[in-house]
Write an enzyme that holds these catalytic residues in place. Structure first.
Site, PDB file in Angstrom:
ATOM      1  N   TYR A  14      10.694  89.570 110.284  1.00 32.70           N
ATOM      2  CA  TYR A  14      10.713  90.624 111.310  1.00 32.70           C
ATOM      3  C   TYR A  14      11.647  91.753 110.876  1.00 32.70           C
ATOM      4  O   TYR A  14      12.836  91.512 110.638  1.00 32.70           O
ATOM      5  CB  TYR A  14      11.154  89.993 112.622  1.00 32.70           C
ATOM      6  CG  TYR A  14      11.633  90.913 113.720  1.00 32.70           C
ATOM      7  CD1 TYR A  14      12.900  90.733 114.282  1.00 32.70           C
ATOM      8  CD2 TYR A  14      10.831  91.920 114.255  1.00 32.70           C
ATOM      9  CE1 TYR A  14      13.345  91.534 115.321  1.00 32.70           C
ATOM     10  CE2 TYR A  14      11.274  92.730 115.287  1.00 32.70           C
ATOM     11  CZ  TYR A  14      12.527  92.534 115.813  1.00 32.70           C
ATOM     12  OH  TYR A  14      12.972  93.327 116.839  1.00 32.70           O
ATOM     13  N   ASP A  21      14.932  80.932 115.267  1.00 34.84           N
ATOM     14  CA  ASP A  21      14.519  81.861 116.310  1.00 34.84           C
ATOM     15  C   ASP A  21      13.155  81.391 116.801  1.00 34.84           C
ATOM     16  O   ASP A  21      12.153  81.528 116.098  1.00 34.84           O
ATOM     17  CB  ASP A  21      14.444  83.287 115.741  1.00 34.84           C
ATOM     18  CG  ASP A  21      14.098  84.320 116.804  1.00 34.84           C
ATOM     19  OD1 ASP A  21      13.566  83.938 117.873  1.00 34.84           O
ATOM     20  OD2 ASP A  21      14.332  85.509 116.565  1.00 34.84           O
ATOM     21  N   ILE A  36      11.421  82.311 119.472  1.00 32.17           N
ATOM     22  CA  ILE A  36      10.960  83.264 120.490  1.00 32.17           C
ATOM     23  C   ILE A  36       9.458  83.173 120.753  1.00 32.17           C
ATOM     24  O   ILE A  36       8.993  83.506 121.829  1.00 32.17           O
ATOM     25  CB  ILE A  36      11.375  84.699 120.089  1.00 32.17           C
ATOM     26  CG1 ILE A  36      11.232  85.659 121.262  1.00 32.17           C
ATOM     27  CG2 ILE A  36      10.576  85.174 118.885  1.00 32.17           C
ATOM     28  CD1 ILE A  36      11.705  87.079 120.938  1.00 32.17           C
ATOM     29  N   LYS A  89       8.232  87.322 124.718  1.00 30.11           N
ATOM     30  CA  LYS A  89       6.922  87.078 124.101  1.00 30.11           C
ATOM     31  C   LYS A  89       6.100  86.082 124.903  1.00 30.11           C
ATOM     32  O   LYS A  89       4.931  86.314 125.189  1.00 30.11           O
ATOM     33  CB  LYS A  89       7.096  86.571 122.663  1.00 30.11           C
ATOM     34  CG  LYS A  89       8.046  87.410 121.837  1.00 30.11           C
ATOM     35  CD  LYS A  89       7.534  88.825 121.597  1.00 30.11           C
ATOM     36  CE  LYS A  89       8.548  89.627 120.791  1.00 30.11           C
ATOM     37  NZ  LYS A  89       8.106  91.014 120.561  1.00 30.11           N
TER      38      LYS A  89
END
Lengths: 472, 487
Positions: free
Chosen positions: A144, A229, A231, A271
């Site tokens: 990302y 992470d 998410i 998300k």
């Protein structure tokens, strides 16, 4: 007169990832008002399930009106509540939700959870807790683009890439991990940990058990941290099912060990629930010192108490969360299939994926040359000719040119359909044997237009050249 | 296998393991005392009353009424429901345009509409806490410093220094001139920094002041602006208490100085920090604002605001509320009136028993003068006396040393975070204490006299002899935080 942080560009916003957004902002697609505009496919948002949330809100008026179940106003209490430990009801509901996403295979202790203003803040805060300026974290590529800002900008930490290759589906390998570590040592950087995104952005794949095992062994032998992470954990829509790092620790009987203390999870509702505006992020750590320090640091970015309250009401309704999670997954799967099959019709393949709000698309065969310059050239054509803002792999630090991240969950079916048609038309203009001259024709035809492109577009090529030089 | 503490600390960063968060200071004892024994009129009438928390709780009725009449302000009501998706998705760090416009409007009206604020300069942050840290990141590198007049809000030690590595250098202000900031004190602090090879990047003032409850007069503000302009350093003005000035027309914002005398300085040096936590009483909603006259700072702090954006749910509600001028004007006026009333009541009652305070007309607190109650003018005596206030009078007030005050004996007392009845209880407790102390003094003098004459007598006093010892002859070991604070 100002600090170095102001004058450097570690905020990362000169990257093509953000610049594509800017071009979209100038000429955004609208079905009626601007049907030839640029379709936004560079934004990893989940817009597929708002109706479910909205209908919950209609059925639960007290959550809306700052009132508790006894119809008493709780406005004052919320307005005054600034305790960085967070609203207990919210944390309890959030850990249950996190557990539910993982199929109940692990449970989380709300006392180990720290609330932050979005995952952006969570990741930065963790870096402040785990790394000194000049220390490094290893990250698998592609990753990302926002990490360059979140992990490095104000913390002074460094990122060293763990190069992943299309040859094995961009999976993390032992040798890649070790190579990255050695590379850091060569640069005199002290490695403090590894950070992975699981499921991966931009790949859309969840880490395999093998990869997770590798990671645990690696951090264990090097005495370093692992930040996971997660998410996108709620967006896993097909098999293999999601395996959380916590589950791996549990299965290896490592839960109450020093190793478990060096594993930290980042989460957010941006998300899974599609609520990026509400800034709801969290750090979960088994190390009470990290929890303690991160909690104090969260003062710099707490979650608004009214938002905590609203979400505690929503997430406490387990009938709702169960329905939402499964319906959301179903819709994501459908949409994902639509994108994959649409691209396939144009002879474009994707990395097989089971999660996320995007696909990792293979356009290597459309490059005029197997270079990042070629990738930039293709990307500019896609933005300006085809009218799609997608994210070039180089902005995600991919080591191979020709890959693009294409989002599918932030638009209607009709818009996605239109995007696929545009791609088909574009590809039909490019016969396989004659790529070179066709590229040239397209470039010439639009040379007038390219001359009027802003300077940054040409500056990008130089920047990309730098990336190539550093990573090869 | 347990890893030793040293080893474990190596795994974490220096920032995570140092005391930069400031919470290991002894001043948290007051909070702990309150937390373990909080006052409640019915269930715990002899508990500790919280007077260490600068919160504005006086006008929630007005907000509540407005909310009931404007359900559309909540995106989740049927009336506001259709906005839900757009609001929930909006993560643009510029913030909702209507939010920025409403904040600019509110800031202007708090200043009697004497100045206008440009919504495009409004940058969000995670409360004023987030704003201060962000501004420090923008203006200073590690090891560089800000000058801060003492006494100052203890949170600055964390907000400006902890993760940024920036230093704070005190500009010492004294009671002899009511703690005004003088040019001499500024020059002194600046020179000291220079001697220590520390580069000064700016001056941070809180106007109105926490903990003093006073605001800067126009002349002093102009002097400060002249100083920073001459030195080419920044001026950061924390105007978080701007709406609490009882006579609103007298308050002068730095924005007004710039408007009145545009050539007074390079505008690129001027930055304002604001928040809704004090004026509106909304600390839970985390609405912090950076307003800079420097375009680069606006741009970069806006990028940094990604680390602490205001929830769009809150932006939406605030936008509705603060764009209604009738409501805003009435709220500001009513809040000022109630604060003034509360301030006057408490300071008057205490004056009746000989307890003075710095004359003030702003803030949610007053600066109480208890110097004469100290056995000796030292910070040890201040701490000793403070512990008595907490443990025996059962009030959590904040000792001046926690604000880096250079003179012992001053205490910050908050008055806006409780109802009228609780204020009266607090006042009574103070009055009782003063009365008892007088009695104790009288008896002790008598005792000393008697002891001199009849040293074999075994007189004991009914009152706590421990308190006697503590007041008359402190014996507690040196508590050096105060000495450290002086550096």
């Amino acid at each position: 007169m100002l600090s170095e942080k102001v004058t450097c560009n570690s905020h990362g916003q000169d990257s093509s990832y953000f610049l594509g957004w800017e071009e979209y902002e100038k000429n955004p697609y609208d079905e009626f008002k601007n049907p030839n505009g640029i379709i936004q496919m560079g934004l990893a948002e989940n817009q597929l399930s708002f109706d479910l949330l909205q209908s919950w809100l209609e059925k639960n008026p007290q959550a809306m009106a700052f009132k508790n179940y006894n119809n008493q106003s709780i406005f004052k209490d919320l307005a005054l509540f600034q305790d960085y430990h967070g609203l207990p009801a919210f944390k309890n509901a959030l850990v249950k939700f996190m557990s539910e996403i993982r199929g109940g295979s692990v449970s989380f202790n709300p006392n180990n959870l720290v609330l932050t203003a979005g995952a952006t803040s969570a990741n930065e805060t963790l870096m402040f807790c785990l790394a000194n300026p000049g220390d490094a974290f290893l990250l698998p590529t592609p990753y990302y683009p926002g990490f360059d800002r979140d992990l490095k900008w104000r913390t002074g930490a460094e990122i060293v890439p763990i190069h992943c290759s299309s040859l094995n589906g961009f999976r993390i390998t032992k040798s890649a991990l070790e190579d990255a570590y050695k590379q850091a040592e060569k640069q005199n950087l002290k490695v403090k940990g590894v950070l992975v995104t699981n499921p991966s952005n931009p790949l859309g794949t969840s880490l395999s058990l093998h990869e997770l095992d590798l990671l645990v062994n690696f951090i264990s032998s090097r005495n370093i941290h692992l930040v996971s992470d997660e998410i996108y954990s709620g967006t896993v829509f097909s098999s293999p099912s999601f395996i959380s790092i916590m589950e791996v620790l549990k299965n290896k009987n490592l839960m109450n060990t020093e190793i478990a203390k060096r594993v930290h999870i980042v989460y957010s509702l941006s998300k899974d629930l599609g609520l990026p505006g509400f800034r709801i992020g969290a750090i979960y750590s088994n190390d009470e010192r990290v929890v303690s320090a991160a909690t104090k640091m969260s003062s710099f970015g707490l979650v608004s108490s009214q938002t905590q309250h609203l979400l505690s009401e929503i997430l406490s309704d387990q009938n709702f969360t169960k329905t939402y999670l499964s319906e959301n997954r179903r819709r994501l799967k459908e949409r994902h299939e639509m994108l994959v099959s649409g691209l396939k019709k144009s002879g474009i393949g994707c990395l097989p994926s089971n999660s996320g709000l995007f696909c990792w698309v293979d356009m290597r065969h459309l490059l005029s040359s197997n270079t990042f310059e070629g990738e930039m050239e293709l990307w500019k054509m896609i933005v300006y000719q085809v009218g799609l803002n997608i994210s070039p792999g180089s902005s995600c630090h991919c080591s191979e040119p020709g890959w693009f991240r294409v989002c599918f969950a932030n638009m209607s079916e009709e818009t996605l359909d239109l995007a696929m048609q545009r791609v088909k038309s574009f590809v039909e203009l490019m016969p396989k044997q004659n790529n070179q001259s066709c590229h040239q024709k397209l470039m010439n035809r639009n040379s007038r237009r390219t001359k009027s492109l802003p300077k940054w577009v040409f500056e990008l090529s130089f920047h990309q050249q730098e990336i190539v030089a550093n990573e090869r | 296998m347990e890893v030793g503490l040293n080893n474990t600390h190596k795994f974490l960063s220096k920032i995570a393991t140092n005391d930069g968060h400031g919470e290991n200071s002894p001043y948290f004892d007051g909070w702990k005392a309150y937390d373990t024994n909080p006052y409640h009129p019915l269930t715990n009438p002899s508990g500790v009353i919280q007077m260490g928390l600068a919160e504005n709780q006086l006008c929630f009725d007005l907000i509540h009424e407005w909310l009931m009449n404007h359900p559309e302000a909540s995106i989740c009501t049927p009336q506001g429901g259709f906005d839900f998706k757009e609001i929930a998705l909006f993560q643009d760090y510029h913030g909702l345009p209507e939010f920025r416009a409403a904040i600019a409007n509110f800031m202007s009206r708090v200043r009697g509409s004497r100045v206008k604020f440009d919504p495009d300069r409004i940058v969000m942050s995670g409360g004023a806490t987030g704003a201060h840290e962000t501004v420090a990141f923008c203006l200073a590198n590690r090891g560089e410093a800000f000058l801060v007049p003492t006494p100052y809000y203890p949170g600055f030690d964390r907000d400006l220094k902890w993760r940024t590595g920036v230093e704070l250098i005190p500009v010492v202000c004294e009671s002899s001139n009511n703690f005004k900031v003088t040019l001499e004190a500024l020059e002194d602090a600046y020179d000291k920094a220079k001697e220590s090879n520390i580069k000064v990047k700016g001056l941070l003032i809180t106007n109105p002041s926490n903990p003093l409850g006073t605001f800067f007069d126009k002349e002093t503000l102009k002097t400060l602006v002249g100083f920073i302009n001459e030195k080419n350093i920044h001026l950061v003005c924390d105007e978080i208490y701007a709406g609490t000035v009882t006579n609103g027309n007298k308050f002068v914002s730095i924005a007004e100085i710039l408007e009145e005398v545009p050539t007074i300085c390079d505008h690129n040096l001027i930055h304002i920090v604001y928040s809704l936590s004090k004026d509106m009483g909304f600390p839970g909603f985390r609405v912090g604002i950076i307003y800079s006259y420097n375009d680069t700072v606006v741009s970069i702090s806006r990028k940094m605001s990604s680390f602490g954006l205001v929830s769009t749910q809150t932006q939406h509600m605030i936008a509705s509320m603060l764009s209604q001028n009738d409501f805003v004007d009435n709220f500001i006026h009513e809040s000022r009136t109630r604060l003034a009333h509360r301030h006057d009541m408490i300071t008057r009652e205490l004056a009746e028993v000989g307890i003075g305070s710095l004359e003030s007309n702003a803030g949610l607190f007053f600066w109480m003068d208890l110097r004469r109650f100290l056995k000796e003018p030292t910070f040890e005596a201040e701490m000793t006396f403070w512990r008595i206030i907490i443990n025996e009078i059962k009030l959590n007030v904040s000792p001046g040393s926690s604000f880096h005050c250079n003179e012992p004996g001053w205490f910050r007392v908050c008055f806006a975070n409780m109802d009228d009845a609780t204020v009266m209880v607090a006042i009574e407790r103070i009055k009782s204490f003063v009365h008892e102390t007088r009695m104790l003094e009288i008896k002790t003098k008598a005792l000393a006299k008697t002891k001199k004459q009849c040293w074999q007598n075994n007189l004991t006093l009914k009152l706590s002899s421990r308190r006697l010892e503590e007041i008359m002859s402190p014996h507690s070991p040196l508590n050096s935080p105060m000495l450290r604070a002086q550096n």
